[in-house]
Design a protein around this motif. Structure first.
Motif, PDB file in Angstrom:
ATOM      1  N   HIS A  76      -4.967   2.159  -5.527  1.00  0.00           N
ATOM      2  CA  HIS A  76      -5.411   2.928  -4.676  1.00  0.00           C
ATOM      3  C   HIS A  76      -5.146   4.262  -4.932  1.00  0.00           C
ATOM      4  N   GLU A  89      -3.253  -3.654  -3.101  1.00  0.00           N
ATOM      5  CA  GLU A  89      -3.618  -2.374  -3.687  1.00  0.00           C
ATOM      6  C   GLU A  89      -2.310  -1.706  -3.706  1.00  0.00           C
ATOM      7  N   HIS A 133       0.886  -1.107  -0.030  1.00  0.00           N
ATOM      8  CA  HIS A 133       0.289   0.066  -0.093  1.00  0.00           C
ATOM      9  C   HIS A 133       0.968   1.268   0.126  1.00  0.00           C
ATOM     10  N   ASP A 187     -14.904  -2.684  -0.181  1.00  0.00           N
ATOM     11  CA  ASP A 187     -13.750  -2.105   0.719  1.00  0.00           C
ATOM     12  C   ASP A 187     -14.080  -2.333   2.167  1.00  0.00           C
TER      13      ASP A 187
END
Length: 256
Positions: free
Chosen positions: A128, A92, A63, A203
């Motif tokens: 993301h 992500e 991330h 999510d």
């Protein structure tokens, strides 16, 4: 049957009731899901879940808010784990200028490195993007993401930006945000997105849709995302559910 393309069933909020959460999802028609791991503990938990449940798949990556902790050792382990049969995408990954845990150049470097790995391994990517739409688009375009494609996870931009990401070969995934009253731009995007490039997600445990906004989100609530988009597009929700699941299977190369 509905496919939740991005959920965090591996989050601590689900520690006490994972089997029950999966059963509740099935009752709402959500029969498949991709559990996203984004640091060492959540990656390990995602993989454990996808090995235990046949209809759970793993998406793993590093991330952007963790970019400062990305090392060669982490990269090597990530590359090894990406060969796991249950892994369907890398993510992500991306840019987050809201939290800004690490400088932009650090996030940029880690983002590009993981795109390169995904291209080497021929895996789609899950993106993301928070307060960083222009730079995210620029990186994806410069890195030739159309070679592998991927997902603009929990898309929150407008229709014009959506078209640009679609032109790069990306899919657009809508979360519970599409049900929020003030999310007009996201709703407009959901109305005009090509149905064969659309995905749905929760999510979870974040971004619970209406009527559960403000509460713990869970995979089953993908049903309400599907219903809201179907309402916006004036079509049967079952048809949208079928198409978005087909899209997920094609993108993730899942044979059903």
């Amino acid at each position: 049957m509905i496919f939740d393309s991005h959920t965090h069933l591996n989050a601590e909020q689900f520690n006490d009731d994972i089997p029950e959460t999966i059963e509740r999802a099935k009752e709402l028609g959500v029969t498949e899901m991709a559990v996203v791991g984004f640091d060492t503990p959540t990656i390990d938990k995602s993989l454990a879940l996808s090995k235990e449940y046949s209809d759970i798949y793993s998406i793993i990556g590093w991330h952007p808010t963790e970019a400062g902790s990305y090392t060669k050792e982490i990269e090597t382990r990530l590359q090894e784990l990406l060969t796991t049969p249950e892994v369907v995408a890398l993510g992500e990954i991306g840019l987050d200028y809201y939290w800004m845990e690490d400088p932009k150049e650090v996030q940029d470097r880690v983002f590009r490195r993981q795109i390169a790995i995904a291209k080497e391994m021929k895996l789609p990517i899950s993106i993301h993007m928070r307060d960083a739409i222009e730079d995210t688009y620029r990186v994806l375009k410069e890195e030739g993401v159309q070679d592998i494609g991927g997902i603009m996870h929990s898309y929150s931009g407008d229709s014009e930006w959506m078209k640009r990401f679609l032109d790069l070969g990306m899919h657009i995934s809508f979360s519970g945000v599409v049900s929020f009253k003030k999310a007009v731009e996201v709703q407009e995007a959901a109305q005009t997105a090509p149905i064969d490039r659309m995905l749905v997600e929760t999510d979870a445990p974040y971004l619970a849709p209406v009527p559960y906004r403000g509460k713990r989100n869970e995979p089953g609530y993908t049903r309400y995302v599907v219903e809201k988009i179907a309402e916006l597009r004036n079509m049967p929700w079952e048809e949208l559910a079928q198409q978005t699941t087909k899209n997920a299977h094609q993108l993730f190369r899942i044979e059903k």
